[in-house]
Design an enzyme around this catalytic site. Structure first.
Site, PDB file in Angstrom:
ATOM      1  N   ASN A   1       0.828  -1.219   0.000  1.00 32.19           N
ATOM      2  CA  ASN A   1       0.000   0.000   0.000  1.00 32.19           C
ATOM      3  C   ASN A   1       0.858   1.264   0.000  1.00 32.19           C
ATOM      4  O   ASN A   1       0.359   2.347   0.254  1.00 32.19           O
ATOM      5  CB  ASN A   1      -0.942   0.002   1.213  1.00 32.19           C
ATOM      6  CG  ASN A   1      -0.198  -0.032   2.538  1.00 32.19           C
ATOM      7  OD1 ASN A   1       1.036   0.003   2.572  1.00 32.19           O
ATOM      8  ND2 ASN A   1      -0.928  -0.089   3.637  1.00 32.19           N
TER       9      ASN A   1
ATOM     10  N   HIS B   1       3.318   1.951   2.074  1.00 31.49           N
ATOM     11  CA  HIS B   1       3.817   2.444   3.365  1.00 31.49           C
ATOM     12  C   HIS B   1       5.342   2.378   3.422  1.00 31.49           C
ATOM     13  O   HIS B   1       5.968   1.567   2.746  1.00 31.49           O
ATOM     14  CB  HIS B   1       3.151   1.733   4.563  1.00 31.49           C
ATOM     15  CG  HIS B   1       3.559   0.321   4.802  1.00 31.49           C
ATOM     16  ND1 HIS B   1       2.761  -0.584   5.480  1.00 31.49           N
ATOM     17  CD2 HIS B   1       4.672  -0.374   4.488  1.00 31.49           C
ATOM     18  CE1 HIS B   1       3.373  -1.735   5.570  1.00 31.49           C
ATOM     19  NE2 HIS B   1       4.531  -1.639   4.974  1.00 31.49           N
TER      20      HIS B   1
ATOM     21  N   GLU C   1       1.337   4.164   7.413  1.00 32.07           N
ATOM     22  CA  GLU C   1       0.290   3.703   6.505  1.00 32.07           C
ATOM     23  C   GLU C   1      -0.273   4.886   5.704  1.00 32.07           C
ATOM     24  O   GLU C   1       0.005   6.036   6.018  1.00 32.07           O
ATOM     25  CB  GLU C   1      -0.824   3.036   7.336  1.00 32.07           C
ATOM     26  CG  GLU C   1      -0.356   1.848   8.195  1.00 32.07           C
ATOM     27  CD  GLU C   1      -0.078   0.570   7.401  1.00 32.07           C
ATOM     28  OE1 GLU C   1       0.256   0.639   6.202  1.00 32.07           O
ATOM     29  OE2 GLU C   1      -0.190  -0.526   7.997  1.00 32.07           O
TER      30      GLU C   1
HETATM   31  P1  PGA Z   1       8.447  -6.808   2.894  1.00 32.04           P
HETATM   32  O1  PGA Z   1       7.853  -5.584   3.676  1.00 32.04           O
HETATM   33  O2  PGA Z   1       9.867  -6.456   2.602  1.00 32.04           O
HETATM   34  O3  PGA Z   1       8.332  -7.962   3.830  1.00 32.04           O
HETATM   35  O4  PGA Z   1       7.639  -6.959   1.648  1.00 32.04           O
HETATM   36  C1  PGA Z   1       8.096  -4.297   3.218  1.00 32.04           C
HETATM   37  C2  PGA Z   1       7.254  -3.328   3.989  1.00 32.04           C
HETATM   38  O5  PGA Z   1       6.115  -3.686   4.374  1.00 32.04           O
HETATM   39  O6  PGA Z   1       7.713  -2.199   4.221  1.00 32.04           O
END
Ligand code: PGA
Length: 238
Positions: free
Chosen positions: A134, A136, A141
């Site tokens: 998304n 973030h 968020e």
């Molecule tokens: P991920 O998470 O590297 O496990 O995809 C990235 C994030 O949510 O910032």
């Protein structure tokens, strides 16, 4: 922007970049990300550092975030992650790690302490970032104010779902976390954002569009003077 063929190449490029910073600045303050994406970077970093004769004793790592309510020894705490992927393999002293205390009695005080600790270190020299599906960054968020400092966040359902893979189920994923704010991240001197895999393509596209949009927090990075995006072809093209 660096586009790599795949995740391995992405991890190698990111590790090389970190090592360059370590060579230029023996007391580097490294903003560390957790999650799946940087694991390969840390693995490559360890491999490459084993061939170098660098003194890492003055380096500090500052984590982006930590779950609220997990003891630091919990298998899914970000401190456990840091020990596993960086501290133990590199024999770093645990004193070099700065990480929010998700078990602090007064979480707001803890956020303030964390922000001050970063300032005391002179800020983050090189911030490594992953990106959420998304958009973030850290646990900031969508629609987190761009001027936010370290704060407590309620994790979105999507983020908890995405992170359920690390726990025995979604209900085990903590509902809150402490995260550095977007303004804390933006104060870093240099930033490297890593994105791998097709599930990150929409978020990457939003960033590459160049417009800053609160719906996709990572788009604020377009306003930072020193950001390197390292993305693999799947994240770039979907
Ligand atoms: P991920 O998470 O590297 O496990 O995809 C990235 C994030 O949510 O910032």
């Amino acid at each position: 922007m660096i586009i790599t063929k795949d995740y391995t190449q992405l991890s190698e490029r990111a590790a090389e970049l970190i090592i360059d910073h370590m060579k230029n600045n023996p007391s580097l303050v490294l903003g560390a990300a957790t999650g799946d994406t940087p694991k390969g970077t840390y693995t490559q970093l360890i491999k490459k550092l084993n061939k170098e004769d660098l003194d890492l004793s003055e380096i500090k790592t500052v984590n982006l975030d930590e779950y609220v309510g997990l003891v630091s020894e919990h298998s899914q705490s970000y401190w456990t992650y840091m020990k596993e992927y960086l501290y133990n393999p590199l024999n770093l002293s645990y004193n070099q790690a700065i990480i929010p205390n998700g078990k602090a009695e007064d979480l707001h005080k803890e956020c303030e302490r964390y922000e001050q600790e970063i300032n005391r270190l002179g800020g983050i020299d090189l911030q490594i970032l992953g990106i959420g599906r998304n958009g973030h960054i850290g646990f900031n968020e969508p629609y987190t104010p761009f001027d936010s400092r370290t704060h407590v966040v309620q994790l979105t359902e999507n983020t908890r779902k995405a992170n359920a893979r690390f726990f025995t189920g979604e209900e085990e994923v903590p509902e809150r976390a402490i995260t550095v704010g977007i303004s804390t991240i933006m104060k870093s001197k240099s930033i490297v954002l890593l994105a791998s895999g097709q599930e990150k393509a929409s978020a990457v596209q939003a960033v590459l569009n160049g417009q800053v949009d609160g719906a996709w927090p990572a788009t604020i990075l377009n306003n930072h003077p020193d950001v390197t995006f390292i993305v693999d072809e799947a994240a770039k093209n979907g």
